[in-house]
Design a protein around this motif. Structure first.
Motif, PDB file in Angstrom:
ATOM      1  N   SER A  18      -3.760   6.772   0.087  1.00 13.30           N
ATOM      2  CA  SER A  18      -2.604   5.944  -0.460  1.00 13.30           C
ATOM      3  C   SER A  18      -1.526   6.044  -0.401  1.00 13.30           C
ATOM      4  O   SER A  18      -1.095   7.275   0.246  1.00 13.30           O
ATOM      5  CB  SER A  18      -2.921   5.509  -2.087  1.00 13.30           C
ATOM      6  OG  SER A  18      -2.803   6.806  -2.738  1.00 13.30           O
ATOM      7  N   ALA A  19      -0.419   5.292  -0.542  1.00 11.40           N
ATOM      8  CA  ALA A  19       0.898   5.695  -0.444  1.00 11.40           C
ATOM      9  C   ALA A  19       1.414   6.940  -1.164  1.00 11.40           C
ATOM     10  O   ALA A  19       1.933   8.083  -0.830  1.00 11.40           O
ATOM     11  CB  ALA A  19       2.023   4.584  -0.672  1.00 11.40           C
ATOM     12  N   GLN A  20       0.712   7.093  -2.467  1.00  8.88           N
ATOM     13  CA  GLN A  20       1.154   8.072  -3.340  1.00  8.88           C
ATOM     14  C   GLN A  20       0.459   9.329  -2.835  1.00  8.88           C
ATOM     15  O   GLN A  20       0.998  10.362  -2.908  1.00  8.88           O
ATOM     16  CB  GLN A  20       0.718   7.885  -4.817  1.00  8.88           C
ATOM     17  CG  GLN A  20       0.911   8.948  -5.716  1.00  8.88           C
ATOM     18  CD  GLN A  20       2.260   8.851  -6.263  1.00  8.88           C
ATOM     19  OE1 GLN A  20       3.132   7.940  -6.288  1.00  8.88           O
ATOM     20  NE2 GLN A  20       2.823  10.074  -6.074  1.00  8.88           N
TER      21      GLN A  20
ATOM     22  N   HIS B  15      -4.229   0.563   5.917  1.00  5.73           N
ATOM     23  CA  HIS B  15      -2.885   0.588   4.888  1.00  5.73           C
ATOM     24  C   HIS B  15      -1.986  -0.127   5.698  1.00  5.73           C
ATOM     25  O   HIS B  15      -0.940   0.581   6.340  1.00  5.73           O
ATOM     26  CB  HIS B  15      -2.714   2.146   4.829  1.00  5.73           C
ATOM     27  CG  HIS B  15      -3.666   2.852   4.241  1.00  5.73           C
ATOM     28  ND1 HIS B  15      -3.768   2.732   2.924  1.00  5.73           N
ATOM     29  CD2 HIS B  15      -4.694   3.755   4.727  1.00  5.73           C
ATOM     30  CE1 HIS B  15      -4.952   3.725   2.454  1.00  5.73           C
ATOM     31  NE2 HIS B  15      -5.407   4.232   3.591  1.00  5.73           N
TER      32      HIS B  15
ATOM     33  N   MET C 250       1.523  -0.465   3.917  1.00  5.72           N
ATOM     34  CA  MET C 250       2.263   1.042   3.835  1.00  5.72           C
ATOM     35  C   MET C 250       3.042   1.191   5.249  1.00  5.72           C
ATOM     36  O   MET C 250       3.961   1.580   5.296  1.00  5.72           O
ATOM     37  CB  MET C 250       1.358   1.850   3.613  1.00  5.72           C
ATOM     38  CG  MET C 250       2.008   3.348   3.415  1.00  5.72           C
ATOM     39  SD  MET C 250       0.761   4.731   2.817  1.00  5.72           S
ATOM     40  CE  MET C 250      -0.199   4.842   4.213  1.00  5.72           C
ATOM     41  N   CYS C 251       2.250   0.833   6.422  1.00 10.32           N
ATOM     42  CA  CYS C 251       2.820   1.317   7.550  1.00 10.32           C
ATOM     43  C   CYS C 251       3.967   0.327   7.986  1.00 10.32           C
ATOM     44  O   CYS C 251       4.849   0.617   8.678  1.00 10.32           O
ATOM     45  CB  CYS C 251       1.685   1.066   8.774  1.00 10.32           C
ATOM     46  SG  CYS C 251       0.367   2.265   8.551  1.00 10.32           S
TER      47      CYS C 251
ATOM     48  N   SER D 275       6.044  -0.673   5.803  1.00 12.46           N
ATOM     49  CA  SER D 275       7.191  -0.156   4.970  1.00 12.46           C
ATOM     50  C   SER D 275       7.814   1.178   5.756  1.00 12.46           C
ATOM     51  O   SER D 275       8.922   1.249   5.362  1.00 12.46           O
ATOM     52  CB  SER D 275       6.770  -0.014   3.524  1.00 12.46           C
ATOM     53  OG  SER D 275       6.363  -1.188   2.861  1.00 12.46           O
ATOM     54  N   LEU D 276       6.927   1.741   6.236  1.00 16.14           N
ATOM     55  CA  LEU D 276       7.391   2.959   6.969  1.00 16.14           C
ATOM     56  C   LEU D 276       7.841   2.524   8.613  1.00 16.14           C
ATOM     57  O   LEU D 276       8.078   3.728   9.145  1.00 16.14           O
ATOM     58  CB  LEU D 276       6.264   3.977   7.127  1.00 16.14           C
ATOM     59  CG  LEU D 276       5.876   4.453   5.579  1.00 16.14           C
ATOM     60  CD1 LEU D 276       4.739   5.493   5.792  1.00 16.14           C
ATOM     61  CD2 LEU D 276       6.892   5.245   4.758  1.00 16.14           C
TER      62      LEU D 276
ATOM     63  N   GLU E 248      12.799   5.256   2.740  1.00 15.88           N
ATOM     64  CA  GLU E 248      11.390   5.015   2.978  1.00 15.88           C
ATOM     65  C   GLU E 248      10.538   5.001   1.688  1.00 15.88           C
ATOM     66  O   GLU E 248       9.722   4.115   1.384  1.00 15.88           O
ATOM     67  CB  GLU E 248      10.781   6.121   3.887  1.00 15.88           C
ATOM     68  CG  GLU E 248      11.324   6.072   5.352  1.00 15.88           C
ATOM     69  CD  GLU E 248      10.613   7.079   6.193  1.00 15.88           C
ATOM     70  OE1 GLU E 248      10.429   6.911   7.370  1.00 15.88           O
ATOM     71  OE2 GLU E 248      10.298   8.284   5.675  1.00 15.88           O
TER      72      GLU E 248
ATOM     73  N   LEU F 244       8.700   1.575   0.057  1.00 17.06           N
ATOM     74  CA  LEU F 244       7.316   1.684  -0.547  1.00 17.06           C
ATOM     75  C   LEU F 244       7.355   1.250  -2.108  1.00 17.06           C
ATOM     76  O   LEU F 244       6.297   0.323  -2.213  1.00 17.06           O
ATOM     77  CB  LEU F 244       6.849   3.051  -0.573  1.00 17.06           C
ATOM     78  CG  LEU F 244       6.466   3.904   0.951  1.00 17.06           C
ATOM     79  CD1 LEU F 244       6.085   5.000   0.579  1.00 17.06           C
ATOM     80  CD2 LEU F 244       5.460   3.111   1.439  1.00 17.06           C
TER      81      LEU F 244
ATOM     82  N   LEU G 280       1.646  -2.495  -2.612  1.00 17.80           N
ATOM     83  CA  LEU G 280       1.343  -1.030  -2.890  1.00 17.80           C
ATOM     84  C   LEU G 280       1.728  -0.456  -4.426  1.00 17.80           C
ATOM     85  O   LEU G 280       2.671  -0.772  -4.946  1.00 17.80           O
ATOM     86  CB  LEU G 280       2.338  -0.075  -2.165  1.00 17.80           C
ATOM     87  CG  LEU G 280       2.147  -0.329  -0.680  1.00 17.80           C
ATOM     88  CD1 LEU G 280       3.202   0.539   0.042  1.00 17.80           C
ATOM     89  CD2 LEU G 280       0.829  -0.177  -0.273  1.00 17.80           C
TER      90      LEU G 280
ATOM     91  N   PHE H 187       2.828   1.772  -6.185  1.00 17.66           N
ATOM     92  CA  PHE H 187       3.600   2.901  -5.918  1.00 17.66           C
ATOM     93  C   PHE H 187       4.973   2.740  -6.578  1.00 17.66           C
ATOM     94  O   PHE H 187       5.405   1.846  -6.457  1.00 17.66           O
ATOM     95  CB  PHE H 187       3.867   3.340  -4.406  1.00 17.66           C
ATOM     96  CG  PHE H 187       4.770   4.549  -4.300  1.00 17.66           C
ATOM     97  CD1 PHE H 187       4.309   5.835  -4.562  1.00 17.66           C
ATOM     98  CD2 PHE H 187       6.119   4.257  -3.805  1.00 17.66           C
ATOM     99  CE1 PHE H 187       5.227   6.901  -4.146  1.00 17.66           C
ATOM    100  CE2 PHE H 187       6.828   5.345  -3.796  1.00 17.66           C
ATOM    101  CZ  PHE H 187       6.382   6.849  -3.847  1.00 17.66           C
TER     102      PHE H 187
END
Length: 294
Positions: free
Chosen positions: A109-111, A164, A167-168, A170-171, A226, A230, A236, A238
């Motif tokens: 996960s992002a966390q 994910h 998440m990718c 967002s990054l 970043e 997220l 997400l 997070f």
């Protein structure tokens, strides 16, 4: 002999076949055989004799089908995917699960990604973004496992792009295979994409950032923007609280200089310096002498 055979073997066999039918199985002995009838004491001894002469079991009862065979038949009708999900068939390892070392971990996960970077301390952390359907990722995976084995002090984190995607995004990861290197208080030290043909990028980055270093500050991990991206992603689970912005401290000597500055709109006149006054008097004396000579 036929009467004894019918009482001893024939009817128990038929009752057994009926029990099998009730249990859901199937009996290979038909209900009606040409040459004799299943009713008690009603069969032709001549035809039974010919049937017995063709049998290799000498009129002994033979069980052709067991219940466990029926279970196997029913089991074969279950879809393969369902059998894998329920654990009836052992699932083989995926290509990204093979050759993993003790210092390799898949991010869940992002966390988990944020915590893994913060808990790494001064260690070098390599984040590997891959996709199960990426041919370049599959071809590069064995070499990444070799690098992980040769560098046990380096932490390798695997991020499955298919699991994910949000998440990718967002990054800002949009090309695969993709790698990001993080180190202590420096945070992200480099990021790039490479394949087997350009594996030298990975080797050079590993050799540059692997040597032991001592961070003077806390571990940075992901950048502030970043983390905000997220936390702003609704897909997400997070949460992140931005750090309060602290004013930049001004040195003491700069504060003194600023206090002594004169505003541009002020009418205050600066006094003439001593050097400037003496030069003016000297010029006037020279002009007086020149007039006297004339």
């Amino acid at each position: 002999m036929a009467e004894v055979l019918g009482k001893a073997n024939l009817f128990p066999t038929c009752s057994y076949s009926q029990e099998k039918n009730l249990e859901g199985g199937a009996c290979l002995i038909p209900k009606k055989i040409s040459g004799f009838c299943l009713e008690k004491n009603k069969f032709s001894s001549l035809k039974l004799k010919s049937l017995a002469s063709r049998s290799d079991f000498n009129c002994q009862r033979v069980v052709f089908l067991e219940k466990k065979n029926m279970n196997k038949r029913r089991f074969s009708q279950v879809p393969i995917k369902a059998q894998i999900q329920t654990g009836l068939i052992s699932r083989g390892q995926k290509w990204w699960e093979k050759g993993l070392q003790s210092n390799m971990k898949e991010v869940t996960s992002a966390q988990d990604l944020v915590d893994s970077l913060l808990n790494a301390g001064d260690k070098l952390v390599v984040v590997d973004f891959f996709s199960p359907g990426c041919g370049g990722c599959k071809a590069l995976h064995p070499k990444i496992c070799q690098f992980a084995e040769m560098n046990p002090d380096v932490q390798f984190l695997q991020v499955n792009y298919e699991e994910h995607k949000s998440m990718c995004y967002s990054l800002n990861v949009h090309v695969l295979p993709f790698f990001r290197f993080y180190r202590g208080a420096q945070g992200r030290v480099c990021s790039f994409s490479c394949t087997n043909a350009t594996i030298k990028k990975f080797k050079d980055a590993l050799a540059k950032h692997t040597p032991d270093q001592c961070s003077l500050g806390p571990t940075k991990g992901l950048e502030e923007k970043e983390l905000l991206a997220l936390s702003a992603n609704k897909d997400l689970p997070f949460d992140y609280t931005p750090k309060p912005v602290q004013p930049t401290p001004v040195p003491v000597h700069e504060e003194t200089l600023v206090a002594k500055q004169v505003p541009s709109h002020s009418n205050t006149k600066l006094p003439l310096s001593v050097q400037t006054t003496s030069l003016t008097q000297r010029d006037s004396e020279e002009k007086t002498l020149v007039g006297a000579e004339r």
